[in-house]
Design an enzyme around this catalytic site. Sequence first.
Site, short mmCIF file in Angstrom:
data_model
loop_
_atom_site.label_atom_id
_atom_site.label_comp_id
_atom_site.label_asym_id
_atom_site.label_seq_id
_atom_site.Cartn_x
_atom_site.Cartn_y
_atom_site.Cartn_z
CD1 TRP A 10 8.83 5.76 1.10
CD2 TRP A 10 6.86 6.29 1.94
NE1 TRP A 10 8.25 6.21 0.07
CE2 TRP A 10 7.01 6.41 0.46
CE3 TRP A 10 5.61 6.61 2.55
CZ2 TRP A 10 5.88 6.79 -0.22
CZ3 TRP A 10 4.66 7.07 1.82
CH2 TRP A 10 4.63 7.21 0.51
CE LYS A 11 15.62 3.49 6.13
NZ LYS A 11 16.88 3.91 6.75
CD GLU A 166 19.36 -1.68 2.19
OE1 GLU A 166 19.39 -0.46 1.72
OE2 GLU A 166 19.00 -1.79 3.22
N GLY A 233 16.42 5.10 1.12
CA GLY A 233 15.60 5.44 2.18
C GLY A 233 15.48 6.76 2.10
C1 PEP Z 1 17.79 1.98 3.76
O1 PEP Z 1 17.43 2.12 4.94
O2 PEP Z 1 17.63 1.06 3.23
C2 PEP Z 1 18.54 2.86 2.91
C3 PEP Z 1 19.43 2.82 1.90
O3 PEP Z 1 18.61 4.39 3.62
P1 PEP Z 1 19.40 5.54 3.00
O4 PEP Z 1 19.27 5.51 1.58
O5 PEP Z 1 18.92 6.68 3.78
O6 PEP Z 1 20.86 5.35 3.17
#
Ligand code: PEP
Length: 250
Positions: A10-11, A166, A233
Amino acid sequence: MRKKIVAGNWKMNNDAAQAEALIDAIINKKPDTSTKVVIAPPFVSLQAAVAQTRGTNIIVAAQNMHQAENGAYTGEISVNMLKGINVNTVILGHSERRAYFGETNALLAEKVNTALNHNLTVIFCFGEELADRQTGSHFEVVERQLREGLFHISESDWSNIVLAYEPVWAIGTGETASPEQAQEMHEFIRTLLRNNIGSKIAEDTSILYGGSVKPDNASEIFSKPDVDGGLIGGASLKADDFVGIIKGMA
Ligand code: PEP
């Protein structure tokens, strides 16, 4: 055997009330129980999230922790503080921590040690930047992140490791690695594990993909043989999207 996992990071989003509402919405949609579901709310909502998810298949994770056991580190959170509220999983090495808070491979190795010493499960994030991919050094960068941050751990600790590849250029940008690009890197990572750590650990370690995964691209990415799930994310902030992505795992 490796597990299928979908984890939501969720950051710095959702206050306490919003966190409660989102967890409620996820629970009400009854996500598939054959997939391990993880949510990582901000620190202040962890304790409530643990209580709210008790009796469900949802695991609550922290987004970070400090490497020291305790001490004069204003504003930081220790491993025992997490354990004390029954949070037994932590995300380490997210690219935002690396980029904005100067977390190096060496520092992450210390954090990994502390987490594993206390029997936490670590979701270890890594991935190349756009320039690395453009210059063709993405495999080298990923290998270095793994060797310097993680490969020192003991064989027995690998059962507490989940890897999350990632690519930084795909995080929050709407640009996803193609299923083929994801598979190519995941296969490279599994081969690295096989050659450096051992075949059984290579087979048993879950490798998640993260970077703009959405309900409409999840199942194609997750169908690749070396992709065991996703770290999500933006799309983890909406119950419909998050549960839609979990369905893509089935
Ligand atoms: C993340 O921050 O780990 C991520 C994958 O973000 P998003 O799915 O928004 O690209």
